[in-house]
Design a protein around this motif. Structure first.
Motif, PDB file in Angstrom:
ATOM      1  N   TYR A  65       0.821  -1.220   0.000  1.00 45.79           N
ATOM      2  CA  TYR A  65       0.000   0.000   0.000  1.00 45.79           C
ATOM      3  C   TYR A  65       0.853   1.267   0.000  1.00 45.79           C
ATOM      4  O   TYR A  65       0.345   2.365  -0.184  1.00 45.79           O
ATOM      5  CB  TYR A  65      -0.926   0.033   1.222  1.00 45.79           C
ATOM      6  N   LEU A  92       4.283   3.422  -3.732  1.00 43.48           N
ATOM      7  CA  LEU A  92       4.594   4.650  -4.472  1.00 43.48           C
ATOM      8  C   LEU A  92       4.953   5.805  -3.536  1.00 43.48           C
ATOM      9  O   LEU A  92       5.080   6.945  -3.972  1.00 43.48           O
ATOM     10  CB  LEU A  92       3.430   5.025  -5.389  1.00 43.48           C
ATOM     11  N   GLY A 114      -0.661   1.656  -6.223  1.00 41.72           N
ATOM     12  CA  GLY A 114      -1.594   1.429  -7.314  1.00 41.72           C
ATOM     13  C   GLY A 114      -3.031   1.355  -6.839  1.00 41.72           C
ATOM     14  O   GLY A 114      -3.961   1.486  -7.636  1.00 41.72           O
ATOM     15  N   ASP A 115      -3.253   1.152  -5.543  1.00 38.99           N
ATOM     16  CA  ASP A 115      -4.604   1.151  -4.982  1.00 38.99           C
ATOM     17  C   ASP A 115      -5.108   2.555  -4.669  1.00 38.99           C
ATOM     18  O   ASP A 115      -6.182   2.712  -4.093  1.00 38.99           O
ATOM     19  CB  ASP A 115      -4.649   0.314  -3.701  1.00 38.99           C
TER      20      ASP A 115
END
Lengths: 352, 352
Positions: free
Chosen positions: A130, A133, A156-157
């Motif tokens: 999570y 990034l 990406g979530d």
């Protein structure tokens, strides 16, 4: 009146050591702030990209093993046919998008609140998917002897809000996601009200409307409920894009005083400007708005607030309230540096 | 094998009485389903618009007083210069957008699960600002003697998930927002695991990624935490847009069996198709995925699933599991009608 410190900015990216060789520090901004043993602690957001190498495009990333994160460099030949350069923010390789910068959180300490010793190593950095990034924009709330740190995890979530706690700013215990995506700008009050913890949060409640400041309650800081929308952006140029909370509000005789940010534009992309604003919530029933400023109390004015990594950004998520009522607002300028502005609780209340 | 009932659809909009004079029923679909005193209860989503009147554009809305909602009609002369017709979904009047349809939730009852008596009056309808643009897609979870109903509330703040409870499908107690915007597709498990309530939810976690199925826990059904992403859409045409949970999963020997929906397109707008898929979660640790179907178990096939208010939609948020293991899946077709498909727990497990 809010007075900028004359030698702003206090901290610039050049003062921060990269977290590994081959990384390059792009900013030191948006600090969470607390007093610890009489010292001012900043938990700064540090975005890093990779040092350029001729013939290659390099992007930073973290490798995860058993809940730990290890910074790495993805190096791709510029002539690799699978590489697409998107813009300065990301590259696409084999149809997967890799952002060109990743942020971690780093501690800086000061005795006078002006001169800071910056730690060489990250304090909180990506350790799970999570956070792949980056981790961004910490807020620190001291409740009894524990310092609760919430921060934005990006992956990406989407972006969501994580909770961590520390008692010494050395060891940190991670508590997981407290507000699922898309949600950020979380400010946990520094005391319980009627046995409940209280937080401001900013769900990405965009539909016909625009991102707003919300209220939530919890018995344990882990499970949150009783969500209510506190304030929504109006149509004025200073807030017509979105609004969001700052750090924990100040308890005053008149109510909980919150410095929050607004983002407005003149209707054209690329003309966004960040502002600071004031909100006063009822002491006992903090889901009730008593007052809200009708124009910003601070706007980008100085060169270091108008020109930088992102132009026209002032953003605060940390401050120190001293026993005499004076308030040191630490704020990020242009997603690049850390600055200081000084005022007092009474002056803030008078501005409302 | 999943077998469609031969006389589908079971319920069409024509069978539903408008909730007030001047309203017009556009659909009866996506029912939450439960057994109550041996009868099948459907809580259907009923979108309504206004009956056309020559020279006027009329849109439905609710007026709110003391937590109650009253359906009303906003009637605007077609030649009013402040009126802009947007598309079939909304009109803009004096720069405010008014949707042309608002949904409420209505009960239908049946002894055989096939022939339904539809109530004349709404069961749950907009009563507060968060519901001003409609209430949609109920799921019913029976836990001990209480039927917990969650539903999507739509407003200018986006869409979020509300909780309500009933013991008799007459009186309903509203419990407020349990998943703040943007969040829907919530399925509460029908028993606690290790003293915690469990739910699937679907935060709008769109960033680099796409809307996915998430897990959360609660001690009281009000405050939710420990959020984890369970499954994300893949790149295949049947799920490349988004995925989301159905109703409460079936407890089987092999694990918690969930029928979830996926939405895929062929890369072009207007080519979206809804599908049903299967997911099996660990019995004791339901955040662990045991199996997931690698292709849809049901796709739009019949005319009533391919052509309607919205083409190519099948969507389930309610079913009945009988003591012999047979399963009646009630599903919405084309955002317009209610259909039935029959299978069994064993057959579903065999499809995995």
């Amino acid at each position: 009146m809010i007075k900028r410190y004359i030698n702003n900015p206090l901290i610039t990216p050049e003062m921060v050591r990269p977290s590994m060789e081959g990384y390059n520090v792009l900013g030191a901004f948006n600090p969470g702030v607390s007093l610890y043993n009489g010292h001012v602690i900043l938990i700064m957001r540090i975005p890093e990209n990779c040092v350029e190498q001729k013939g290659f495009v390099s992007v930073p990333y973290y490798e995860f093993k058993n809940g730990e994160g290890f910074p790495r460099i993805r190096k791709i030949a510029r002539n690799d046919p699978d590489l697409k350069l998107k813009d300065t923010r990301a590259v696409i390789y084999k149809n997967v998008e890799y952002p060109s910068t990743v942020s971690h959180l780093r501690i800086a300490r000061s005795e006078d609140g002006i001169s800071f010793r910056i730690e060489d190593k990250p304090f909180i950095y990506p350790c799970i998917g999570y956070e792949s990034l980056g981790v961004e924009d910490a807020r620190i709330s001291k409740i009894e002897d524990t310092y609760y740190i919430n921060y934005t995890a990006v992956s990406g979530d989407g972006f969501c809000t994580m909770l961590a706690e520390t008692r010494d700013f050395k060891e940190v215990i991670r508590k997981g996601i407290i507000f699922p995506p898309l949600n950020k700008d979380v400010a946990i009050f520094e005391e319980k009200i009627k046995e409940k913890y209280i937080a401001l949060h900013r769900p990405h409640n965009q539909w016909f409307g625009r991102p707003s400041v919300w209220y939530a309650e919890s018995f344990d800081l882990i499970n949150w409920g009783n969500h209510k929308c506190l304030i929504r952006p109006g149509d004025d140029d200073y807030e017509n894009v979105k609004i969001g909370g700052g750090c924990a509000p100040i308890k005053t005789k008149e109510g909980w005083l919150e410095i929050y940010h607004s983002v407005g534009d003149s209707g054209k992309p690329g003309t966004e400007i960040y502002y600071l604003n004031l909100l006063l919530l009822d002491l006992d029933e903090p889901w009730k708005v008593i007052k809200r400023s009708s124009s910003p109390v601070m706007a980008p004015e100085k060169n270091y607030e108008k020109r930088g990594f992102v132009n026209n950004v002032i953003f605060t998520n940390g401050m120190i309230v001293k026993p005499d009522g004076s308030v040191d607002i630490y704020y990020g300028a242009c997603d690049e540096t850390i600055c200081l502005a000084q005022t007092s609780v009474n002056e803030l209340l008078n501005m409302l």
